[in-house]
Every structure is written in structure tokens, then in C-alpha cells.
Scaffold this motif. Structure first.
Motif, short mmCIF file in Angstrom:
data_model
loop_
_atom_site.label_atom_id
_atom_site.label_comp_id
_atom_site.label_asym_id
_atom_site.label_seq_id
_atom_site.Cartn_x
_atom_site.Cartn_y
_atom_site.Cartn_z
N ARG A 1 0.73 -0.98 0.02
CA ARG A 1 0.02 -0.10 -0.03
C ARG A 1 0.70 1.40 0.08
NH1 ARG A 1 -2.92 -3.06 -2.10
NH2 ARG A 1 -4.82 -3.77 -1.21
N TRP A 2 1.96 1.19 0.61
CA TRP A 2 3.11 2.56 0.53
C TRP A 2 3.38 2.49 -0.77
CZ3 TRP A 2 3.33 6.07 3.79
CH2 TRP A 2 3.09 5.79 5.13
N LEU A 3 3.73 1.40 -1.51
CA LEU A 3 4.09 1.51 -3.13
C LEU A 3 2.92 2.39 -3.76
CD1 LEU A 3 5.64 -1.93 -3.86
CD2 LEU A 3 6.68 0.35 -3.81
N GLU A 4 1.79 1.91 -3.53
CA GLU A 4 0.62 2.37 -4.25
C GLU A 4 0.42 3.96 -3.95
OE1 GLU A 4 -3.41 0.85 -5.98
OE2 GLU A 4 -2.46 -0.54 -4.50
N TRP A 5 0.67 4.26 -2.73
CA TRP A 5 0.81 5.61 -2.10
C TRP A 5 1.73 6.50 -2.92
CZ3 TRP A 5 4.09 8.60 1.37
CH2 TRP A 5 3.64 9.80 1.84
N ILE A 6 2.83 5.91 -3.14
CA ILE A 6 4.00 6.72 -3.93
C ILE A 6 3.36 6.88 -5.40
CG2 ILE A 6 6.06 6.48 -5.05
CD1 ILE A 6 7.08 4.82 -2.48
N ALA A 7 2.89 5.88 -5.77
CA ALA A 7 2.11 6.05 -7.31
C ALA A 7 1.26 6.95 -7.34
CB ALA A 7 1.52 4.70 -7.65
N PHE A 8 0.30 7.17 -6.57
CA PHE A 8 -0.87 8.17 -6.16
C PHE A 8 -0.13 9.65 -6.30
CE2 PHE A 8 -3.48 11.14 -3.96
CZ PHE A 8 -4.73 10.84 -4.56
N ASN A 9 1.02 9.50 -5.44
CA ASN A 9 1.54 11.00 -5.36
C ASN A 9 2.29 11.39 -6.77
OD1 ASN A 9 1.33 12.38 -2.61
ND2 ASN A 9 1.82 10.39 -2.18
N ILE A 10 2.72 10.35 -7.59
CA ILE A 10 3.41 10.79 -8.93
C ILE A 10 2.18 10.95 -9.68
CG2 ILE A 10 4.43 9.32 -10.87
CD1 ILE A 10 5.86 7.62 -8.73
N ARG A 11 1.03 10.49 -9.46
CA ARG A 11 -0.08 10.89 -10.38
C ARG A 11 -0.45 12.25 -10.32
NH1 ARG A 11 -3.11 7.17 -8.69
NH2 ARG A 11 -2.79 5.64 -10.13
N ARG A 12 -0.47 12.76 -9.03
CA ARG A 12 -1.16 13.96 -8.58
C ARG A 12 -0.25 15.03 -8.56
NH1 ARG A 12 -1.26 15.60 -3.52
NH2 ARG A 12 -3.35 16.84 -3.59
N GLU A 13 1.20 14.79 -8.36
CA GLU A 13 2.02 15.99 -7.90
C GLU A 13 2.79 16.65 -9.15
OE1 GLU A 13 2.82 17.60 -5.08
OE2 GLU A 13 1.96 16.25 -3.56
N GLU B 1 5.60 18.95 -11.12
CA GLU B 1 7.08 19.02 -10.87
C GLU B 1 7.39 20.24 -9.90
OE1 GLU B 1 8.83 17.14 -11.63
OE2 GLU B 1 8.25 15.62 -13.30
N PRO B 2 8.54 20.28 -9.10
CA PRO B 2 9.37 19.41 -9.22
C PRO B 2 9.08 17.88 -8.07
CG PRO B 2 10.30 20.92 -7.64
CD PRO B 2 8.75 21.44 -8.43
N ASN B 3 8.01 18.23 -7.51
CA ASN B 3 7.69 17.17 -6.41
C ASN B 3 7.57 15.79 -7.12
OD1 ASN B 3 7.82 19.20 -4.55
ND2 ASN B 3 5.28 19.10 -4.18
N ARG B 4 6.87 15.69 -8.26
CA ARG B 4 6.80 14.35 -9.24
C ARG B 4 7.91 13.55 -9.24
NH1 ARG B 4 6.40 11.61 -13.91
NH2 ARG B 4 4.76 10.37 -14.24
N SER B 5 8.89 14.36 -9.71
CA SER B 5 10.18 13.82 -10.13
C SER B 5 11.02 13.21 -8.62
CB SER B 5 11.23 14.73 -10.37
OG SER B 5 11.00 15.07 -11.95
N ALA B 6 10.60 13.77 -7.54
CA ALA B 6 10.95 13.02 -6.09
C ALA B 6 10.52 11.91 -5.96
CB ALA B 6 10.74 14.63 -5.08
N TRP B 7 9.05 11.76 -6.23
CA TRP B 7 8.35 10.74 -6.07
C TRP B 7 8.80 9.61 -6.88
CZ3 TRP B 7 6.10 9.71 -1.78
CH2 TRP B 7 5.34 10.84 -1.04
N VAL B 8 9.03 9.97 -8.06
CA VAL B 8 9.52 8.86 -8.90
C VAL B 8 10.88 8.43 -8.68
CG1 VAL B 8 10.30 8.51 -11.26
CG2 VAL B 8 8.23 9.89 -11.17
N ALA B 9 11.70 9.23 -8.44
CA ALA B 9 12.88 8.72 -7.76
C ALA B 9 12.86 7.73 -6.22
CB ALA B 9 13.94 9.82 -7.34
#
Length: 452
Positions: free
Chosen positions: A31-43, A45-53
Motif C-alpha cells: 500500500r505504501w508503493l501504491e501511495w507513492i504511485a498516487f503522488n506521482i499521478r497527482r503532484e 514538478e518538481p515534486n513528481r520527480s522526487a516521488w519517481v526517484a
């Protein structure tokens, strides 16, 4: 009283979480992985790149923790940050477990079920990043789960026992759910077929009219009881299975999704506290709304029933009423139904799979079901073609369904189970009208007869 230290502890944990390379496996890790994916979807830049990393580091750590087994891999079932996470298999093996057979390696049955949540989390990462490493690891875990995990037999029979001697629905069916999700992401018909076999098998003792799935299968129970109960995780599993098999194109179970959402899992969510006052032993003790009761029960509104029956939200002798696993699994089912019920291709073709309320960037949808046979859609974007799935009780090709644009009748044509409404422009209001049928059904929920 609220304790401000709780929020502080969570903030500290989340900041540490972003700076470490945690092994995110098991139910919490998935579920933490899915939470990371959710933030990648909604955030943005530059936050999105941090979540992708962070997602890439998490996938890399899981790859390091993966133990090869024939043509698959498994990962030890441990805890995950930001609570009491582990960094290696050795660390995880030192964590005391309340279920001794989770330490059996290579894992089977319930012991192998932890990797099913990992597959779901990795697939979520893949859907938003297209990271091939996430999909590859999900596939290797799914291979172990399917062929060596001993959670589901080749004929679809459920096998996981919790405790020994009692076949647990959710810890078995999770294997099929993980295979369905991986199969959908990878377009792998082998895994989709395995999931479909399990789904068809459970339909021999689950209730397809409402989506009732018993907590324990085949008449085996860890306690004395003469009626079958469900946990919301089971109904969520049916919703998600029917959804992934449908969105993948492997099968068409959209009518199942519609029935399960409307007739059971929505009713399993606690939307107020009145159920507590309806328990027989409480009727003479408390009157709604009792301040002391509301202080304790009120914060639980939004939770899902953990030991419910087809009619009762809670049976005291079955358990305390709520298992928090049901919150994660059920809200996840709600989210993916909401996300997938409407889709549009790059060539501006809009497809609506469910007559449920939904706002989207293409159209705002208002469904009047079950009170009235009316479906209304206000377009927000130009659409080359619009297809809406007809209600289950309207036969394909039927003239019982009519169509209006801005109040003026317009013709439609059928395309399978969908009515093709043609093109549309922003601001237009599309309305479908049709009869609503009522039927009475003699059914079985688990082992108990019901009239629906």
C-alpha cells in the motif's frame, strides 16, 4: 482529546521514509508503493520527480530482497516503514510474528500472501511510470504466487488456511487478484486466465447478485457459527477482480462490478453510527445520539464492516466489527471503479462503462438509478463518439431505451452492450431514459438461503 504528537510522529516518519531505501513488501509495503504511485499521478514538478526517484529506490530494494525460486521470486513477509520497517531479509526474520507460519521459507498459503500486495503496489508504480523494472519484478513475484504459492489450485479452488483447518477467502483470493492486476498491466493472458478461473470458481459459492463472499470457505470456520459472514475485503476483492478482467479486455464483467458496488460493498461502509444502537442488547441502554457513544464510535464513521452478514453490519459474537484492512482494500476498490468507469481514447472517443455519478474532464455524469431510469451527461469536451453501457436488464438492441440531446429526441444505435450516441460538443446535455425493472430472487449467501 487530540494528541498533537500523533501528527508529529507521522511527519517525522514520512520524512524519514523519503530519505531511506525501505523494503516495502507485505500488505503495508504494497500500500505504501501504491501511495507513492498516487503522488506521482497527482503532484506537479518538481515534486513528481522526487516521488519517481523514491519509487525507483523502492523497486531496487525489493529486487535486492527478492529470493529466486525456479522461474519466480519471493520476498520475506515483514513490516514496512514508516512504522517498524526493515532494510533486509535478515532484519525482517528477526521481527516477531504473530503468525508462526509466516516464517516458513519458501512461503506457501498465507505466508506467501504478503507478496500479493507487493505485486499490486509494483503494478501501480508501473502504471504511472512505465518503469520496466517494476513490471518485471511484479511478474516474477506473480509467477511464484501462481505456480508455487499454494494459495489457489489450478482449478480455482482456494487453499490458504488461517488458522489451519479453516480456508480463508481473502488470503487465498489475493493470489488471483495479484495475477489479474499483473496480467492487466503486462497484457499477459496466462495470468488473466488463471485469475478468471479463480473468479469463476468462487462464483459457485459467492453471491453474484450482490457480491457477497464468505470470510471462510467450504464450511470450515475457526469458531462455532451457523451463518456465513463476510469481511469487506472479500467484496472489494470481487469488485477489483471483475474490474481488472473487464478493463484488460479479457472478459466482460462490468455488470458484476455494477451489482457489487450498488448492492453490497457500498452498504458495508459505515456512514453513520445507528448500527450500534440497533444491536439488540444496546436498544434499551442507549438512545441515538448518545454523547458518550458518539465520542467513541463517531470517529469510526467511514470504516467498513469486518464481520458483517448479508443484512447485519455487525454480529458481536463474530468479532469486534471492524478490521482496518477492510478500509484500505475497500476504498481502493472504490477508487479504481471511479477511475476506470469512464475512459477516453486519444481520438476523442468517450466510453462510459457504469451508470454511476462521476465528474470528469470529459463530462459530468448524473445517474438517477435506482430511483429512476434516467442517465444524464453534460459534456465538457468535444467528443467524436460517445458510447454508454446499457443497464443489465435492457436487452441488446432493445427499443426500450431513448435518447435526447438538450431535451430534443435523437436516434441511437447499438454497439454490443453499449448505445452509441454519436458525436457531442461542450455544453450539450445527453439524456438516456429507460424502464427500471424489479425482480425477486431466491439466493444463497454462503450456506444460508435469502430472498433478494
Amino acid at each position: 482529546e487530540e494528541d498533537p504528537r500523533v501528527d508529529g510522529d507521522w511527519r517525522t516518519g514520512l520524512l524519514d521514509f523519503g530519505r531511506t531505501n525501505p523494503v516495502m513488501n507485505g500488505p503495508e509495503g504494497g500500500r505504501w508503493l501504491e501511495w507513492i504511485a498516487f503522488n506521482i499521478r497527482r503532484e506537479p514538478e518538481p515534486n513528481r520527480s522526487a516521488w519517481v526517484a523514491l519509487a525507483k529506490r523502492a523497486v531496487a530494494q525489493l529486487n535486492k530482497a527478492a529470493v529466486p525460486y525456479k522461474d519466480g521470486v519471493w520476498i520475506v513477509y515483514g513490516q514496512s516503514p514508516p512504522d517498524d520497517g526493515f532494510k533486509s531479509i535478515q532484519d525482517a526474520e528477526t521481527i516477531p510474528s504473530w503468525i508462526p507460519f509466516l516464517k516458513i521459507h519458501p512461503p506457501t498459503g498465507v505466508g506467501a500472501s504478503g507478496d500479493t500486495w507487493g505485486v499490486q503496489g509494483l503494478c501501480a508504480i508501473y502504471r504511472v511510470t512505465k518503469d520496466p523494472e517494476a513490471l518485471k519484478l511484479a511478474g516474477r513475484l506473480a509467477r511464484y504466487i501462481k505456480d508455487y504459492g499454494k494459495m489457489i489450485a489450478a482449478d480455482g479452488r482456494l487453499l490458504s488456511e488461517l488458522p489451519p483447518g479453516a480456508t480463508h477467502w481473502h488470503h487465498s483470493f489475493q493470489a488471483a487478484m495479484a495475477c489479474a492486476e499483473y496480467g492487466a498491466a503486462a497484457h499477459d493472458r496466462e495470468f488473466l486466465g488463471f485469475a478468471d478461473t479463480a473468479y469463476r470458481h468462487v462464483m459457485t459459492f459467492c453471491n453474484r447478485e450482490i457480491g457477497f463472499a464468505p470470510e471462510y470457505c467450504y464450511g470450515s470456520f475457526p469458531r462455532q457459527q451457523d451463518i456465513d459472514n463476510t469481511e469487506a475485503c472479500c467484496s472489494a476483492g470481487l469488485v477489483l477482480m471483475a474490474l481488472w478482467l473487464s478493463t484488460s479486455g479479457y472478459a466482460d464483467y462490468w455488470d458484476d462490478v455494477d451489482r457489487y458496488i450498488r448492492n453490497h460493498i457500498a452498504a458495508l461502509q459505515m456512514t453513520d453510527t445507528r448500527w450500534f444502537y440497533d444491536i439488540p442488547e444496546n436498544r434499551s441502554k442507549y438512545r441515538y445520539p448518545d454523547p458518550e457513544v458518539e465520542k467513541i464510535i463517531g470517529p469510526l464513521v467511514g470504516q467498513f464492516g469486518g464481520w458483517a452478514t448479508a443484512n447485519e453490519w455487525h454480529i458481536p459474537e463474530f468479532g469486534p466489527g471492524i478490521m482496518t484492512c477492510c478500509v484500505g482494500n475497500s476504498t481502493r476498490a472504490f477508487y479504481y471503479v471511479w477511475e476506470r468507469m469512464v475512459d477516453s481514447s486519444n481520438d476523442r472517443r468517450l466510453r462510459v462503462h457504469l451508470m454511476l455519478n462521476r465528474a470528469s474532464r470529459w463530462a459530468d455524469i448524473n445517474s438517477y438509478l435506482p430511483y429512476e431510469g434516467k442517465f444524464e451527461m453534460k459534456l465538457k469536451a468535444r467528443c467524436k463518439e460517445i458510447l454508454v453501457r446499457a443497464p443489465e436488464w435492457i436487452p441488446t438492441g432493445s427499443g426500450e431505451i431513448s435518447f435526447k440531446v438538450n431535451g430534443k429526441p435523437r436516434g441511437l444505435r447499438w454497439s454490443g452492450r453499449y448505445v452509441n450516441l454519436g458525436a457531442g460538443e461542450p455544453g450539450q446535455i445527453f439524456t438516456l431514459l429507460f424502464p427500471v425493472s424489479v425482480k425477486q430472487v431466491k439466493a444463497t449467501n454462503g450456506r444460508s438461503p435469502f430472498t433478494l
